[in-house]
Design a protein around this motif. Structure first.
Motif, PDB file in Angstrom:
ATOM      1  N   GLU A 163       0.830  -1.211   0.000  1.00  0.00           N
ATOM      2  CA  GLU A 163       0.000   0.000   0.000  1.00  0.00           C
ATOM      3  C   GLU A 163       0.866   1.264   0.000  1.00  0.00           C
ATOM      4  O   GLU A 163       0.566   2.246  -0.682  1.00  0.00           O
ATOM      5  N   LEU A 164       1.950   1.212   0.762  1.00  0.00           N
ATOM      6  CA  LEU A 164       2.864   2.343   0.841  1.00  0.00           C
ATOM      7  C   LEU A 164       3.609   2.535  -0.482  1.00  0.00           C
ATOM      8  O   LEU A 164       3.811   3.665  -0.946  1.00  0.00           O
ATOM      9  N   ILE A 165       3.986   1.427  -1.097  1.00  0.00           N
ATOM     10  CA  ILE A 165       4.660   1.496  -2.398  1.00  0.00           C
ATOM     11  C   ILE A 165       3.739   2.147  -3.422  1.00  0.00           C
ATOM     12  O   ILE A 165       4.146   3.029  -4.181  1.00  0.00           O
ATOM     13  N   VAL A 166       2.486   1.749  -3.419  1.00  0.00           N
ATOM     14  CA  VAL A 166       1.519   2.311  -4.366  1.00  0.00           C
ATOM     15  C   VAL A 166       1.333   3.812  -4.107  1.00  0.00           C
ATOM     16  O   VAL A 166       1.297   4.624  -5.042  1.00  0.00           O
ATOM     17  N   THR A 167       1.241   4.188  -2.841  1.00  0.00           N
ATOM     18  CA  THR A 167       1.085   5.612  -2.506  1.00  0.00           C
ATOM     19  C   THR A 167       2.282   6.411  -3.006  1.00  0.00           C
ATOM     20  O   THR A 167       2.116   7.504  -3.587  1.00  0.00           O
ATOM     21  N   LEU A 168       3.474   5.882  -2.802  1.00  0.00           N
ATOM     22  CA  LEU A 168       4.670   6.591  -3.269  1.00  0.00           C
ATOM     23  C   LEU A 168       4.674   6.703  -4.795  1.00  0.00           C
ATOM     24  O   LEU A 168       5.031   7.754  -5.348  1.00  0.00           O
ATOM     25  N   LEU A 169       4.267   5.641  -5.459  1.00  0.00           N
ATOM     26  CA  LEU A 169       4.252   5.678  -6.928  1.00  0.00           C
ATOM     27  C   LEU A 169       3.239   6.689  -7.454  1.00  0.00           C
ATOM     28  O   LEU A 169       3.530   7.424  -8.404  1.00  0.00           O
ATOM     29  N   ILE A 170       2.082   6.744  -6.851  1.00  0.00           N
ATOM     30  CA  ILE A 170       1.069   7.729  -7.275  1.00  0.00           C
ATOM     31  C   ILE A 170       1.651   9.142  -7.137  1.00  0.00           C
ATOM     32  O   ILE A 170       1.505   9.986  -8.022  1.00  0.00           O
ATOM     33  N   ASN A 171       2.339   9.375  -6.042  1.00  0.00           N
ATOM     34  CA  ASN A 171       2.961  10.692  -5.831  1.00  0.00           C
ATOM     35  C   ASN A 171       4.068  10.974  -6.846  1.00  0.00           C
ATOM     36  O   ASN A 171       4.222  12.103  -7.307  1.00  0.00           O
ATOM     37  N   ALA A 172       4.841   9.954  -7.182  1.00  0.00           N
ATOM     38  CA  ALA A 172       5.909  10.146  -8.171  1.00  0.00           C
ATOM     39  C   ALA A 172       5.319  10.447  -9.558  1.00  0.00           C
ATOM     40  O   ALA A 172       5.804  11.336 -10.274  1.00  0.00           O
ATOM     41  N   PHE A 173       4.262   9.722  -9.924  1.00  0.00           N
ATOM     42  CA  PHE A 173       3.612   9.996 -11.216  1.00  0.00           C
ATOM     43  C   PHE A 173       3.042  11.413 -11.238  1.00  0.00           C
ATOM     44  O   PHE A 173       3.141  12.129 -12.237  1.00  0.00           O
ATOM     45  N   ASP A 174       2.434  11.842 -10.129  1.00  0.00           N
ATOM     46  CA  ASP A 174       1.867  13.193 -10.051  1.00  0.00           C
ATOM     47  C   ASP A 174       2.971  14.246 -10.152  1.00  0.00           C
ATOM     48  O   ASP A 174       2.848  15.236 -10.878  1.00  0.00           O
ATOM     49  N   ALA A 175       4.067  14.041  -9.413  1.00  0.00           N
ATOM     50  CA  ALA A 175       5.158  15.006  -9.408  1.00  0.00           C
ATOM     51  C   ALA A 175       5.772  15.171 -10.792  1.00  0.00           C
ATOM     52  O   ALA A 175       6.213  16.257 -11.174  1.00  0.00           O
ATOM     53  N   ARG A 176       5.795  14.078 -11.543  1.00  0.00           N
ATOM     54  CA  ARG A 176       6.367  14.116 -12.900  1.00  0.00           C
ATOM     55  C   ARG A 176       5.642  15.118 -13.808  1.00  0.00           C
ATOM     56  O   ARG A 176       6.239  15.682 -14.722  1.00  0.00           O
ATOM     57  N   MET A 177       4.389  15.367 -13.521  1.00  0.00           N
ATOM     58  CA  MET A 177       3.606  16.313 -14.326  1.00  0.00           C
ATOM     59  C   MET A 177       4.194  17.726 -14.273  1.00  0.00           C
ATOM     60  O   MET A 177       3.960  18.537 -15.159  1.00  0.00           O
ATOM     61  N   TYR A 178       4.919  18.024 -13.202  1.00  0.00           N
ATOM     62  CA  TYR A 178       5.471  19.378 -13.028  1.00  0.00           C
ATOM     63  C   TYR A 178       6.897  19.500 -13.539  1.00  0.00           C
ATOM     64  O   TYR A 178       7.518  20.564 -13.403  1.00  0.00           O
ATOM     65  N   SER A 179       7.431  18.434 -14.122  1.00  0.00           N
ATOM     66  CA  SER A 179       8.808  18.468 -14.624  1.00  0.00           C
ATOM     67  C   SER A 179       9.028  19.675 -15.536  1.00  0.00           C
ATOM     68  O   SER A 179       8.210  19.972 -16.413  1.00  0.00           O
ATOM     69  N   TYR A 180      10.179  20.336 -15.314  1.00  0.00           N
ATOM     70  CA  TYR A 180      10.587  21.424 -16.212  1.00  0.00           C
ATOM     71  C   TYR A 180      11.775  20.889 -17.009  1.00  0.00           C
ATOM     72  O   TYR A 180      12.903  20.841 -16.514  1.00  0.00           O
ATOM     73  N   CYS A 181      11.495  20.425 -18.233  1.00  0.00           N
ATOM     74  CA  CYS A 181      12.535  19.732 -19.000  1.00  0.00           C
ATOM     75  C   CYS A 181      12.531  20.155 -20.473  1.00  0.00           C
ATOM     76  O   CYS A 181      12.446  19.310 -21.366  1.00  0.00           O
ATOM     77  N   PRO A 182      12.610  21.480 -20.741  1.00  0.00           N
ATOM     78  CA  PRO A 182      12.554  21.935 -22.134  1.00  0.00           C
ATOM     79  C   PRO A 182      13.768  21.522 -22.967  1.00  0.00           C
ATOM     80  O   PRO A 182      13.696  21.556 -24.201  1.00  0.00           O
ATOM     81  N   TYR A 183      14.870  21.117 -22.314  1.00  0.00           N
ATOM     82  CA  TYR A 183      16.098  20.815 -23.067  1.00  0.00           C
ATOM     83  C   TYR A 183      16.217  19.334 -23.403  1.00  0.00           C
ATOM     84  O   TYR A 183      16.523  18.982 -24.536  1.00  0.00           O
ATOM     85  N   SER A 184      15.967  18.475 -22.432  1.00  0.00           N
ATOM     86  CA  SER A 184      16.065  17.032 -22.713  1.00  0.00           C
ATOM     87  C   SER A 184      14.727  16.456 -23.158  1.00  0.00           C
ATOM     88  O   SER A 184      14.686  15.434 -23.836  1.00  0.00           O
ATOM     89  N   GLY A 185      13.640  17.081 -22.743  1.00  0.00           N
ATOM     90  CA  GLY A 185      12.321  16.525 -23.043  1.00  0.00           C
ATOM     91  C   GLY A 185      12.026  15.267 -22.258  1.00  0.00           C
ATOM     92  O   GLY A 185      11.070  14.542 -22.546  1.00  0.00           O
ATOM     93  N   TYR A 186      12.846  14.977 -21.241  1.00  0.00           N
ATOM     94  CA  TYR A 186      12.676  13.762 -20.431  1.00  0.00           C
ATOM     95  C   TYR A 186      12.172  14.165 -19.050  1.00  0.00           C
ATOM     96  O   TYR A 186      12.851  14.877 -18.305  1.00  0.00           O
ATOM     97  N   ALA A 187      10.973  13.744 -18.700  1.00  0.00           N
ATOM     98  CA  ALA A 187      10.322  14.179 -17.457  1.00  0.00           C
ATOM     99  C   ALA A 187      10.423  13.097 -16.387  1.00  0.00           C
ATOM    100  O   ALA A 187      10.095  11.933 -16.627  1.00  0.00           O
ATOM    101  N   VAL A 188      10.872  13.519 -15.215  1.00  0.00           N
ATOM    102  CA  VAL A 188      11.055  12.584 -14.098  1.00  0.00           C
ATOM    103  C   VAL A 188      10.279  13.082 -12.886  1.00  0.00           C
ATOM    104  O   VAL A 188      10.230  14.292 -12.610  1.00  0.00           O
ATOM    105  N   GLY A 189       9.693  12.147 -12.165  1.00  0.00           N
ATOM    106  CA  GLY A 189       9.029  12.471 -10.901  1.00  0.00           C
ATOM    107  C   GLY A 189       9.549  11.547  -9.815  1.00  0.00           C
ATOM    108  O   GLY A 189       9.906  10.395 -10.094  1.00  0.00           O
ATOM    109  N   ALA A 190       9.603  12.058  -8.591  1.00  0.00           N
ATOM    110  CA  ALA A 190      10.077  11.242  -7.473  1.00  0.00           C
ATOM    111  C   ALA A 190       9.270  11.573  -6.223  1.00  0.00           C
ATOM    112  O   ALA A 190       8.762  12.691  -6.073  1.00  0.00           O
ATOM    113  N   ALA A 191       9.159  10.582  -5.346  1.00  0.00           N
ATOM    114  CA  ALA A 191       8.495  10.797  -4.059  1.00  0.00           C
ATOM    115  C   ALA A 191       9.295  10.074  -2.989  1.00  0.00           C
ATOM    116  O   ALA A 191       9.571   8.870  -3.119  1.00  0.00           O
ATOM    117  N   ILE A 192       9.679  10.828  -1.967  1.00  0.00           N
ATOM    118  CA  ILE A 192      10.477  10.279  -0.868  1.00  0.00           C
ATOM    119  C   ILE A 192       9.619  10.137   0.382  1.00  0.00           C
ATOM    120  O   ILE A 192       8.862  11.052   0.733  1.00  0.00           O
TER     121      ILE A 192
END
Ligand code: THU
Length: 140
Positions: A4-33
């Motif tokens: 359950e905790l793993i799933v919660t962290l993953l949902i947060n990482a996917f959400d955070a990825r939406m805010y990626s500022y990556c105009p140069y590489s075009g590669y968006a990363v999200g993380a949740a600690i």
């Protein structure tokens, strides 16, 4: 670590990825600690026209935690893919600098989760991704 905790962290990482500022590489990363007091800190990669000034998603999340007084990390979930991709096709493993950064606050027992989706994931200990790590122990 509980599913359950793993799933919660993953949902947060996917959400955070939406805010990626990556105009140069075009590669968006999200993380949740997850910190030892069960708080979650999210981060995304933040790029810069001076490429070396770019901050990875993992360190973005970690800096938010440490700057709020949290110095012990239990786990991190990481998701990365090209910005406009309709799905995540590869696991995004933390870069070398981020592995070292995470070791400082999580040690070898920290859980590292990489995923393509909520169901398609891999779970590691940081010691598996950064064996024989350099740490504060070496300075004593
Ligand atoms: N990136 C991360 O956010 N985390 C990593 O561990 C590897 C790379 C970012 C940095 C840059 O914005 C983009 O991915 C391409 O390297």
């Amino acid at each position: 670590m509980e599913e359950e905790l793993i799933v919660t962290l993953l949902i947060n990482a996917f959400d955070a990825r939406m805010y990626s500022y990556c105009p140069y590489s075009g590669y968006a990363v999200g993380a949740a600690i997850l910190t030892d007091d069960d708080e979650i800190y999210r981060g995304c990669n933040v790029e810069n026209s001076s490429y070396g000034a770019t901050i990875c998603a993992e360190r973005c999340a970690g800096l938010k935690a440490v700057s709020e007084g949290k110095k012990k990390f239990r786990a991190i979930a990481i998701v990365g893919a090209p910005k406009d991709a309709s799905e995540v096709n590869d696991y995004a493993y933390p870069c070398g600098i981020c592995r070292q950064f995470l070791y400082e606050f999580g040690g070898g027992d920290m859980t590292v989760i990489v995923a393509k989706s909520i169901d398609d994931k891999k779970v590691f200990k940081l010691s598996e991704l950064l064996p024989e790590a350099f740490s504060s122990d070496n300075l004593n």
